[in-house]
Write a protein that holds these residues in place. Structure first.
Motif, PDB file in Angstrom:
ATOM      1  N   LEU A  63       0.936  -1.360  -0.031  1.00  0.00           N
ATOM      2  CA  LEU A  63       0.123   0.029   0.024  1.00  0.00           C
ATOM      3  C   LEU A  63       0.909   1.228   0.090  1.00  0.00           C
ATOM      4  O   LEU A  63       0.554   2.244  -0.604  1.00  0.00           O
ATOM      5  N   ASP A  64       2.039   1.157   0.424  1.00  0.00           N
ATOM      6  CA  ASP A  64       2.733   2.313   0.595  1.00  0.00           C
ATOM      7  C   ASP A  64       3.376   2.832  -0.793  1.00  0.00           C
ATOM      8  O   ASP A  64       3.934   3.917  -0.986  1.00  0.00           O
ATOM      9  N   GLU A  65       2.987   1.851  -1.817  1.00  0.00           N
ATOM     10  CA  GLU A  65       3.406   2.188  -3.139  1.00  0.00           C
ATOM     11  C   GLU A  65       2.531   3.284  -3.634  1.00  0.00           C
ATOM     12  O   GLU A  65       2.496   4.208  -4.524  1.00  0.00           O
ATOM     13  N   TYR A  66       1.430   3.488  -3.033  1.00  0.00           N
ATOM     14  CA  TYR A  66       0.339   4.276  -3.439  1.00  0.00           C
ATOM     15  C   TYR A  66       0.058   5.516  -2.410  1.00  0.00           C
ATOM     16  O   TYR A  66      -0.570   6.489  -2.980  1.00  0.00           O
ATOM     17  N   GLY A  67       0.742   5.708  -1.448  1.00  0.00           N
ATOM     18  CA  GLY A  67       0.978   6.811  -0.460  1.00  0.00           C
ATOM     19  C   GLY A  67       1.557   6.319   0.918  1.00  0.00           C
ATOM     20  O   GLY A  67       1.691   5.177   1.018  1.00  0.00           O
ATOM     21  N   ASP A  68       1.340   7.418   1.817  1.00  0.00           N
ATOM     22  CA  ASP A  68       1.733   7.049   3.094  1.00  0.00           C
ATOM     23  C   ASP A  68       0.819   6.186   3.915  1.00  0.00           C
ATOM     24  O   ASP A  68      -0.404   6.161   3.995  1.00  0.00           O
ATOM     25  N   VAL A  69       1.453   5.187   4.687  1.00  0.00           N
ATOM     26  CA  VAL A  69       0.593   4.208   5.265  1.00  0.00           C
ATOM     27  C   VAL A  69       1.039   4.369   6.613  1.00  0.00           C
ATOM     28  O   VAL A  69       2.196   4.487   7.143  1.00  0.00           O
TER      29      VAL A  69
END
Length: 172
Positions: A35-41
């Protein structure tokens, strides 16, 4: 993301909680990485020993605590705060914790839910059946559910569906 700790841990304590927990927790940390590939997690971990901690916090900075009532308040406050401004909400908990933190506070959680967000909820079928997804759907939220079986925190199918929904929402 909200998840529970694991009984299996590494011996080092000068590492973040997201690396400290092993075993069944590895599916959680790998999902957070994806999910970090799409934004801050932000990974929030409900720990039997440490209470509510964030994944990037270092283990050796915390002392074990035995105040579950403080944990309850901290979890609810954090869930309400994070759902209000998160594009993606992932809650993968055992049925007792899901019932305690999500089912019993569902109206407050949904009232604060960000419109057009993506939700992934993993818990026992009875827990998932206890909430009304209609309110999230009215806010144009995408919902991925996983009926938790045994120790599996999320299935490969639910993981893939979640990642597809996140990718679609990002490209819109």
């Amino acid at each position: 993301m909200f998840a529970e700790d694991a009984g299996t841990t590494r011996e080092e304590t000068d590492i973040p909680f997201e690396e400290f927990y092993q075993g069944g927790f590895l599916t959680i940390s790998s999902l957070a990485d994806q999910l970090d590939e799409y934004g801050d997690v932000e990974l929030h971990i409900l720990s039997e020993d440490f209470g509510l901690v964030r994944g990037e916090e270092t283990v050796d900075k915390f002392l074990p605590q035995d105040q579950p009532e403080r944990e309850d308040e901290a979890v609810l406050s954090t869930v309400l705060e994070r759902t209000a401004d998160s594009d993606v909400v992932v809650i993968l908990l055992s049925s007792s914790r899901f019932d305690s933190f999500v089912v019993s506070n569902w109206k407050q959680i949904v009232d604060r839910a960000k419109p057009d967000s993506v939700w992934c909820l993993g818990a026992a079928r009875s827990s998932l059946d206890a909430i009304d997804f209609g309110q999230l759907q009215q806010k144009n939220c995408e919902i991925v559910t996983y009926e938790r079986v045994g120790v599996a925190r999320i299935s490969n199918e639910a993981r893939e569906e979640l990642l597809e929904q996140v990718e679609q929402r990002q490209s819109e």
